[in-house]
Design a protein around this motif. Sequence first.
Motif, short mmCIF file in Angstrom:
data_model
loop_
_atom_site.label_atom_id
_atom_site.label_comp_id
_atom_site.label_asym_id
_atom_site.label_seq_id
_atom_site.Cartn_x
_atom_site.Cartn_y
_atom_site.Cartn_z
N ALA A 1 83.80 -42.86 -72.24
CA ALA A 1 84.21 -44.13 -71.62
C ALA A 1 84.45 -43.95 -70.13
N LEU A 2 85.06 -42.86 -69.76
CA LEU A 2 85.30 -42.59 -68.35
C LEU A 2 83.99 -42.34 -67.61
N GLN A 3 83.13 -41.57 -68.20
CA GLN A 3 81.84 -41.27 -67.58
C GLN A 3 81.00 -42.54 -67.43
N ASN A 4 81.11 -43.47 -68.35
CA ASN A 4 80.35 -44.71 -68.28
C ASN A 4 80.78 -45.59 -67.11
N ARG A 5 81.94 -45.34 -66.55
CA ARG A 5 82.39 -46.11 -65.38
C ARG A 5 81.63 -45.71 -64.12
N CYS A 6 80.99 -44.56 -64.15
CA CYS A 6 80.29 -44.05 -62.97
C CYS A 6 78.86 -44.58 -62.95
N SER B 1 90.86 -35.02 -83.23
CA SER B 1 91.39 -35.07 -81.88
C SER B 1 90.29 -34.85 -80.84
N MET B 2 89.40 -33.92 -81.10
CA MET B 2 88.30 -33.64 -80.17
C MET B 2 87.32 -34.82 -80.11
N GLN B 3 87.11 -35.50 -81.23
CA GLN B 3 86.23 -36.67 -81.23
C GLN B 3 86.85 -37.79 -80.40
N ALA B 4 88.16 -37.96 -80.51
CA ALA B 4 88.85 -38.97 -79.69
C ALA B 4 88.76 -38.61 -78.22
N LEU B 5 88.92 -37.34 -77.91
CA LEU B 5 88.78 -36.88 -76.53
C LEU B 5 87.37 -37.12 -76.02
N CYS C 1 93.15 -47.90 -68.44
CA CYS C 1 91.93 -47.38 -67.82
C CYS C 1 90.84 -47.33 -68.87
N ALA C 2 89.66 -46.97 -68.44
CA ALA C 2 88.52 -46.96 -69.36
C ALA C 2 88.73 -46.00 -70.53
N CYS C 3 89.41 -44.89 -70.27
CA CYS C 3 89.56 -43.90 -71.33
C CYS C 3 90.81 -44.09 -72.17
#
Length: 156
Positions: free
Chosen positions: A108-113, A98-102, A137-139
Motif C-alpha cells: 500500500a505504501l509503495q503504491n503511493r509512489c 503478521s508478515m502477510q499484514a506487513l 496513511c496508506a499503510c
Amino acid sequence: MRIGALSQATGVDVDTIRFYEKSGLLPPPARSDNGYRAYTQDHLERLAFIRHCRALDMSLADVSVLLGSLNTRDPAELAQVDRLVASQLGKVRARLKSMQALEAQLVALQNRCDADHHTHPCRVLEELVAAAHGEACACHTEVREVRDLREPRDSA
C-alpha cells in the motif's frame, strides 16, 4: 575428530559448538593427551540434530526437551514432543500472518509512489510523516493518537 573438523562437517561455528557444550546440549568430549577435544560420531549426529531443530526456529529450551526425549518410550514425554511441535507450528503461523499484514502495508505504501519526483514531493515520505503525526496513511488506515512529548499532558 577435532572441533574444527566437527564445525566443518556440520556447518556449525566453533564458538557455537563450545556454547552448546557449556549449556549442556552437547556432552563434553573426551580430551586427548595434548588437551584437544576429541569428538565422536555421536557428537556429530547430536550436533546435526540440534542444528536441524534450530533451522526449524526452535528455542534452545525446546531443543533440550527434544534431546531429552530421544530415547524414551514414555507416552507422556512423547506427547510433550507433539505439543512442542504443535506450539512451534502455531508460532510460525502467527508470524506468517503478521508478515502477510506487513507485506500488505508495504505494498500500500509503495503504491503511493508514482516515481515522478520532478513534479511533486515523494508521496511515500509524505505518508510516513503523516503516520508519525498520528494521521491515517496508506499503510495504516486507522488514526493513532500520537502524544506530543514536548509538552506535558493535562491530567484533567
